[in-house]
Design an enzyme around this catalytic site. Structure first.
Site, PDB file in Angstrom:
ATOM      1  CB  CYS A  87      -0.920   0.018   1.211  1.00  0.00           C
ATOM      2  SG  CYS A  87      -1.962   1.492   1.238  1.00  0.00           S
ATOM      3  CG  HIS A  89      -2.942   5.244   1.383  1.00  0.00           C
ATOM      4  ND1 HIS A  89      -3.488   4.016   1.098  1.00  0.00           N
ATOM      5  CD2 HIS A  89      -3.386   5.574   2.627  1.00  0.00           C
ATOM      6  CE1 HIS A  89      -4.235   3.622   2.117  1.00  0.00           C
ATOM      7  NE2 HIS A  89      -4.190   4.547   3.057  1.00  0.00           N
ATOM      8  N   GLY A 244      -0.550   4.439  -4.440  1.00  0.00           N
ATOM      9  CA  GLY A 244       0.889   4.343  -4.635  1.00  0.00           C
ATOM     10  C   GLY A 244       1.329   3.112  -5.392  1.00  0.00           C
ATOM     11  CB  SER A 245       0.726  -0.524  -4.994  1.00  0.00           C
ATOM     12  OG  SER A 245      -0.650  -0.434  -4.666  1.00  0.00           O
TER      13      SER A 245
END
Length: 323
Positions: A87, A89, A244-245
């Protein structure tokens, strides 16, 4: 039982960092701890993520002992349905909190995630940049049948988790004007269709081999103006951040399609208007038969509070619920 948390958000997407009260885990590896949480302590995840303590859009991060020799911290990510492998964020939130709180002597934080080691750097203004695990394209221009739109063409890429990508306008949606319910319905239906039509394998770790969600894009590349995308994951959960990912996976796609060169920065925008930066810094060692790149993702998180949550034995709703 009382669980203590630090509450943060990254671009509007929450991160509930569990700092105290979780039962001690006995598994040796991080993926083993993930399985242990699922088998023995999943009632705590549900109780913290779902109502009345949380909501369907809540996201959590459990700090645990690392087993990677270079890691400062290790984390298990959780949401309304289960446990994530990566993750972005939450990585941004954890890195800033770890440095601001003095838990890690910054500016560099080495965070062991279920998908591998992620290295983050926090600047004096709180902006975080992290290098993710090797990101790669899994499939291009694959077709999945859907009940609503017929066959849809998607790409699948990995940035710590696997995502199905498609342009929103290919199914008649606009990420700025279409109702969010329509976007969520599409994301869920397409994820289910893709998971059924296209088997996913991870060459190194079977626990990572599943489709995490759907990312609908505006079709842009993020070079001159930010490109909007919306990620639907964990059934119908909406990522309020640019994911993000997902940014890592998008950059791997752009490099594979020659829409971006190594070192070129891009900007990606979420449904809240928050911005993440992304750049494929360099080639990585292949992941199985697939070429991979190391992507740097940038963003900022903010603290919203601290909390202590009780789990009373006589509370009939102590394990949470969803409507």
């Amino acid at each position: 039982m009382i669980l203590a948390t630090v509450e943060m958000h990254t671009g509007g997407e929450p991160t509930r960092i569990i700092v105290d009260g979780w039962p001690k885990l006995g598994a040796r590896t991080l993926l083993g701890k993930r399985r242990e949480c699922l088998e023995k302590h999943d009632h705590l995840r549900r109780g913290l993520m779902l109502e009345p303590r949380g909501h369907d859009g809540m996201y959590g991060a459990l700090l645990v002992e690392p087993d990677h020799p270079d890691a400062d911290l290790a984390v298990l990510f959780m949401h309304n349905e289960g446990y994530s492998t990566m993750c972005g964020h939450a990585t941004i939130a954890l890195a800033r909190w770890a440095v601001d709180s003095g838990l890690v002597k910054g500016p560099t934080v080495r965070l062991q995630c279920p998908c591998g080691l992620v290295v983050a750097n926090v600047d004096k203004h709180g902006w975080v940049r992290f290098e993710s695990v090797p990101s790669f394209v899994y499939a291009l221009d694959r077709v999945a049948p859907t009940a609503t739109w017929g066959p849809v063409t998607i790409d699948i890429a990995y940035g710590g988790a696997f995502y199905a990508f498609l342009s929103a306008d290919s199914i008649g949606l606009d990420l700025r004007t279409s109702p969010m319910r329509s976007i969520v319905d599409a994301g869920e239906e397409i994820a289910l269709a893709v998971a059924k039509a296209i088997p996913i394998e991870h060459p190194d770790e079977p626990d990572l081999a599943f489709l995490y969600g759907t990312i609908l894009t505006d079709g842009g590349d993020g070079k001159d103006t930010p490109s909007r995308n919306v990620c639907i994951f964990a059934g119908r959960q909406i990522d309020r951040s640019p994911t993000g990912s997902g940014v890592s996976a998008r950059m791997a796609l752009q490099v594979a399609r020659r829409e971006a060169k190594l070192g070129e920065a891009r900007k990606f925008e979420s449904c809240t208007g928050s911005i993440f930066t992304g750049a494929a810094l360099r080639e990585a060692a292949p992941v199985g038969p697939r070429k991979a790149v190391i992507v740097e993702v940038g963003g900022i998180a903010h603290v919203t509070g601290e909390a202590k949550f009780r789990f009373d034995n006589d509370d009939p709703l102590r394990e949470g619920f969803t409507l």
